[in-house]
Design an enzyme around this catalytic site. Structure first.
Site, mmCIF file in Angstrom:
data_model
loop_
_atom_site.group_PDB
_atom_site.id
_atom_site.type_symbol
_atom_site.label_atom_id
_atom_site.label_comp_id
_atom_site.label_asym_id
_atom_site.label_seq_id
_atom_site.Cartn_x
_atom_site.Cartn_y
_atom_site.Cartn_z
ATOM 1 C CE LYS A 123 -36.178 -23.115 10.138
ATOM 2 N NZ LYS A 123 -36.440 -24.425 9.521
HETATM 3 C C1 LIG Z 1 -37.286 -24.337 7.998
HETATM 4 C C2 LIG Z 1 -37.387 -23.439 6.839
HETATM 5 C C3 LIG Z 1 -38.575 -23.290 6.095
HETATM 6 C C4 LIG Z 1 -39.762 -24.170 6.288
HETATM 7 O O1 LIG Z 1 -40.265 -24.222 7.557
HETATM 8 P P1 LIG Z 1 -41.040 -25.534 8.067
HETATM 9 O O2 LIG Z 1 -41.714 -25.043 9.305
HETATM 10 O O3 LIG Z 1 -40.032 -26.591 8.343
HETATM 11 O O4 LIG Z 1 -42.023 -25.924 7.020
HETATM 12 C C5 LIG Z 1 -38.609 -22.349 5.093
HETATM 13 N N1 LIG Z 1 -37.536 -21.615 4.795
HETATM 14 C C6 LIG Z 1 -36.369 -21.738 5.454
HETATM 15 C C7 LIG Z 1 -35.217 -20.862 5.092
HETATM 16 C C8 LIG Z 1 -36.242 -22.672 6.485
HETATM 17 O O5 LIG Z 1 -35.073 -22.823 7.111
#
Ligand SMILES: *Cc1c(COP(=O)(O)O)cnc(C)c1O
Length: 400
Positions: free
Chosen positions: A186
């Site tokens: 992210k």
């Molecule tokens: C990455 C992501 C999540 C989940 O996040 P994690 O920290 O990996 O559990 C939820 N929604 C979207 C759209 C994502 O891209």
């Protein structure tokens, strides 16, 4: 890879503060920690950056979704409207609280189509989760209108759009609650981690209690003596994550700024290709520029373009066939194969409807994602990368 590309001395210093005290937990140990409260500091800085009243750090973006849904009192018998194009976690979180995710279509923004969302409203609908996919805002203003008209809660899944905004207001602050992910892919990362934002003291407290076994976090008594009003579970962020988050947050504007420059350069190369159109943006100024999404007139040309680009060193994502981000490709989800042998919550006395997820119900996602290629944008563009892209695009132009 965004924030992960910039991990360096600032992260080391923040983490070192924590290791010097040896207190890895965010709560308790007030003497030993000698004033170091990294998760709390990260929450305060994050809330300030986004312009929200309250922030709560948790273990992941998925946990953030679940804790927020719990705070919003979404549960068995409820339906939650979710776009067909999102990471699986958005649907899993709804199932985790015992509710049923209802698939809605997307529009040219690649995000939830407000009209489709409205068409999915039933007597059981409790909430809508717009997802700001690939770093850019949905038509959040129109989605809020739909929610208001039907008395629904809005939980923004802004896992992919950290630092993005719509008309000057940060994404994740429009709905009753908003969530973020700091997993390794992210925009900023704490390895794993997540954040919940809200302006409501009541929702914040419910989330805060739920994420830590009900602890009321009364500062005047020891942790062992704290009171509790509700049962919860453990989704606590730890101090190492908080430390990393503080360092990464200080780099967020730089991440976005660099990505914007790189994206603009790549976009100008693609502009010359006949038939190429770029993803619609309700507010281009609010784009975090983590991805460049463009489309072609039809699926055959799109696949051909992807192939030629890949053969020439430029990889793109074709989300229509991606295994993790598009509902029709989730065979285990379509089979309602939850971890429960009874298929709870799909099969549950609280929910008597038979739910199906069909491609026919999301014609625009089928069409648009079938013609869309997505190019990840990095913060640090290796020397010569633009030349590689220019050459690959020249080849694609000839082939199309
Ligand atoms: C990455 C992501 C999540 C989940 O996040 P994690 O920290 O990996 O559990 C939820 N929604 C979207 C759209 C994502 O891209």
């Amino acid at each position: 890879m965004a924030g992960a590309e910039l991990i360096g001395i600032e992260e080391m210093r923040e983490v070192q503060d924590v290791l010097e005290t040896g207190v890895l937990m965010r709560y308790g140990f007030d003497k030993e920690r000698r004033g170091v409260y990294k998760v709390q500091a990260f929450e305060e800085a994050f809330a300030r950056y986004c312009g929200a009243k309250h922030a709560l750090g948790v273990t992941s973006g998925s946990a953030a979704l679940k804790v927020a849904l719990k705070a919003l009192d979404v549960g068995p018998g409820d339906e939650v409207i979710v776009p067909a194009f999102t990471f699986l976690a958005t649907y899993e979180a709804v199932l985790e609280v015992g509710a049923i995710p209802i698939m809605a279509d997307i529009d040219e923004t690649l995000n939830l189509d407000p009209r489709s969302a409205e068409s999915r409203v039933t007597d059981c609908t409790k909430a809508i989760i717009p997802v700001h996919m690939c770093g850019a805002p949905a038509h959040i203003d129109r989605i809020l209108q739909v929610a208001k008209k039907h008395g629904l809660k809005v939980l923004e899944d802004n896992a992919q759009g950290c630092g993005g905004s719509f008309k000057g207001k940060k994404l994740g602050t429009f709905g009753e609650m908003g969530i973020f992910s700091f997993d390794y892919y992210k925009t900023i990362t704490t390895g794993e981690g997540g954040m919940i934002l809200t302006d409501s003291k009541d929702l914040y407290l419910r989330a805060d209690w739920y994420h830590d076994h009900g602890h009321d976090h009364n500062p005047n008594v020891s942790r062992a003596m704290e009171g509790r009003f509700i049962l919860g579970f453990n989704y606590r962020m730890n101090e190492i994550q908080g430390a990393l988050g503080l360092a990464q947050l200080s780099k967020l504007d730089r991440v976005i700024g660099e990505q914007r420059k790189n994206k603009a350069a790549i976009r100008s190369i693609l502009e010359g290709v006949r038939g190429v159109q770029f993803r619609e943006m309700p507010d281009p100024d609010g784009d975090t520029a983590t991805f460049l999404a463009f489309n072609l007139p039809d699926a055959a040309l799109t696949k051909k373009c992807q192939k030629v680009l890949a053969e020439n060193g430029v990889d793109t994502i074709y989300y229509k066939e991606n295994l993790w981000h598009y509902v029709p490709n989730w065979e285990h989800f379509l089979a309602q194969a939850t971890a429960s042998s009874t298929k709870y919550p799909f099969k549950d006395p609280c929910y008597k409807k038979e739910i199906v997820y069909r491609r026919e119900d999301i014609p625009r996602a089928e069409d648009i994602l079938g013609r869309t290629l997505v190019l990840p944008i990095s913060v640090r563009m290796p020397k010569g990368r633009l030349d590689v892209i220019t050459r690959a695009v020249e080849k694609a132009k000839k082939a199309l």
